[in-house]
Design an enzyme around this catalytic site. Sequence first.
Site, short mmCIF file in Angstrom:
data_model
loop_
_atom_site.label_atom_id
_atom_site.label_comp_id
_atom_site.label_asym_id
_atom_site.label_seq_id
_atom_site.Cartn_x
_atom_site.Cartn_y
_atom_site.Cartn_z
N HIS A 102 8.46 -0.73 1.96
CA HIS A 102 7.17 -0.84 2.66
C HIS A 102 7.38 -0.82 4.17
CE1 HIS A 102 7.61 -5.20 3.79
NE2 HIS A 102 8.46 -5.18 2.77
N CYS A 103 6.29 -0.57 4.87
CA CYS A 103 6.34 -0.58 6.33
C CYS A 103 6.36 -2.03 6.80
CB CYS A 103 5.11 0.15 6.88
SG CYS A 103 5.19 0.40 8.66
N GLU B 276 4.44 -8.76 -24.74
CA GLU B 276 3.03 -8.36 -24.79
C GLU B 276 2.51 -8.10 -23.37
OE1 GLU B 276 1.87 -12.83 -25.92
OE2 GLU B 276 0.11 -11.60 -25.57
N THR B 277 2.94 -8.95 -22.43
CA THR B 277 2.57 -8.83 -21.02
C THR B 277 3.82 -9.15 -20.22
OG1 THR B 277 0.31 -9.53 -21.46
CG2 THR B 277 1.07 -9.77 -19.20
N HIS C 177 -0.05 -3.36 7.60
CA HIS C 177 0.39 -2.06 7.11
C HIS C 177 0.59 -2.08 5.59
CE1 HIS C 177 1.58 0.04 11.06
NE2 HIS C 177 0.87 -1.04 11.37
N MET D 77 0.77 0.98 2.75
CA MET D 77 2.02 1.57 3.20
C MET D 77 3.22 1.01 2.44
SD MET D 77 2.53 2.56 7.11
CE MET D 77 3.30 4.14 7.47
N HIS E 16 0.06 -5.01 -18.72
CA HIS E 16 -0.15 -5.14 -20.16
C HIS E 16 -0.66 -3.79 -20.65
CE1 HIS E 16 -1.45 -7.15 -23.93
NE2 HIS E 16 -2.45 -6.28 -23.86
N HIS F 159 -3.21 -7.83 -16.57
CA HIS F 159 -3.94 -8.70 -17.49
C HIS F 159 -4.41 -9.98 -16.81
CE1 HIS F 159 -5.48 -10.17 -21.25
NE2 HIS F 159 -5.10 -9.07 -21.87
N HIS G 129 13.77 -2.52 0.04
CA HIS G 129 14.32 -3.70 -0.64
C HIS G 129 15.61 -3.36 -1.39
CE1 HIS G 129 10.31 -6.20 -0.80
NE2 HIS G 129 10.57 -5.70 0.39
N ASP H 141 11.12 -0.73 5.36
CA ASP H 141 12.05 -1.74 4.84
C ASP H 141 12.30 -1.41 3.38
OD1 ASP H 141 13.14 -3.95 3.55
OD2 ASP H 141 11.58 -5.35 4.16
N HIS I 278 5.48 2.98 13.08
CA HIS I 278 5.73 2.64 11.67
C HIS I 278 7.23 2.61 11.43
CE1 HIS I 278 1.49 3.27 10.59
NE2 HIS I 278 1.53 4.33 11.39
#
Length: 387
Positions: A151-152, A296-297, A162, A167, A272, A323, A116, A114, A111
């Site tokens: 994430h992996c 709203e969303t 993964h 993950m 939402h 939503h 971001h 990464d 494993h």
Amino acid sequence: MNKAVQAFVGFGLFCIGATQVMANAPAGTPRVTQELVAPPFLPKHDQVAKGGPKVVAIRLVVEEKLMKADANASYWALTFNGSVPAPMIVAHEGDWIEMTLVNPKTNTMAHNLDFHAATGALGGAELDKVAPGEEVVLTWKAIKPGVFVYHCAPGGTMIPFHTISGMNGAIMILPRKGLSDAKGKPWRYDRAYYIGEQDLYLPKGKDGKYKKYSQPLEGMADMLETAKGLVPTHVVFNGTAGALTGDNALKAKVGEKVLFIHSQANRDSRPHLIGGHADLVWQGGSFSDTPDTGYETWFVPGGSAVAAGYQFVQPGLYVYLSHNLIEAVLLGAAAHMMVDGKWDNNIMEQSKKPGPITSTASVKQEVRNLGHSLLDSLKQTVDKIVE
Ligand SMILES: [Cu+2]
């Protein structure tokens, strides 16, 4: 002997990482250990940075474990620290993140991670891959403020496998002065929740039941085949349908400002809050930009985390969901939010309880409307004859 050399001599190979930490953070930089907690909660942290940049040390331990997707399905979750999503990490812009990644030898696969939020070397994934029985230390400087997915990503088909096995997690890099609203004024939250959305692609057998596997790799080919259709069998918050509902509802009080951080490592989402709104939305999770107001969303592009702030003004039950209502109700992407406080009739009131229809006024209005439409069509017919 300086501290770095002492550490090297004292602890052998493990402290090569610690020596590197000393090298990339200036000498004398304070080092703090952050105790990570399971989502939806955040680790203890300051919203406004105290003092100068520091090294924030965190420890992630890989755990491959069986988890429930819902009452009828289980899956081999690939996790950091045992939860889906992985824990939220919090630091400030300018801090260094010193991650120790541990892959106990009881696990079956290699494993890595990464980030971001990090810059270079595939977000660190090039430098932090560990086989079962190994550990590694990666240190990187947080130069971008915002909320970000991690994430992996061990390479090839292992990357989607993964990630869709749970993950992934999120990290929040706060501006040193804390968050600001759309007018640039300080905006401090009273509570913060981390909602990690997970799409799952669980294979079914010929009998229509979800398949069971003795270890993660055994189900990999089936799962990737199911995933290629891009139609998830489950879309859940915190790893399991119903993980944040009922007794596990998120909580707040009227008047409190709540920060919601929503991550989706693999596909788009649209959070939402039924009965509420987002006062502030940091689009794309960026704290470098002025937040938008009054949504709203809001939108979470796949592979990102997004932050939204809301001050509750009315008590009661709210539903926080994606939503796409099919995903929310049929696949699991819904959470409950219970808000304590005094109801404000000025904002909403049931003016009359449901009961038999008694108003003659509404019947009269319907007759009037019918008369008008008959007159209109008669007039149109006459006009045509005259022409
Ligand atoms: Cu992995």
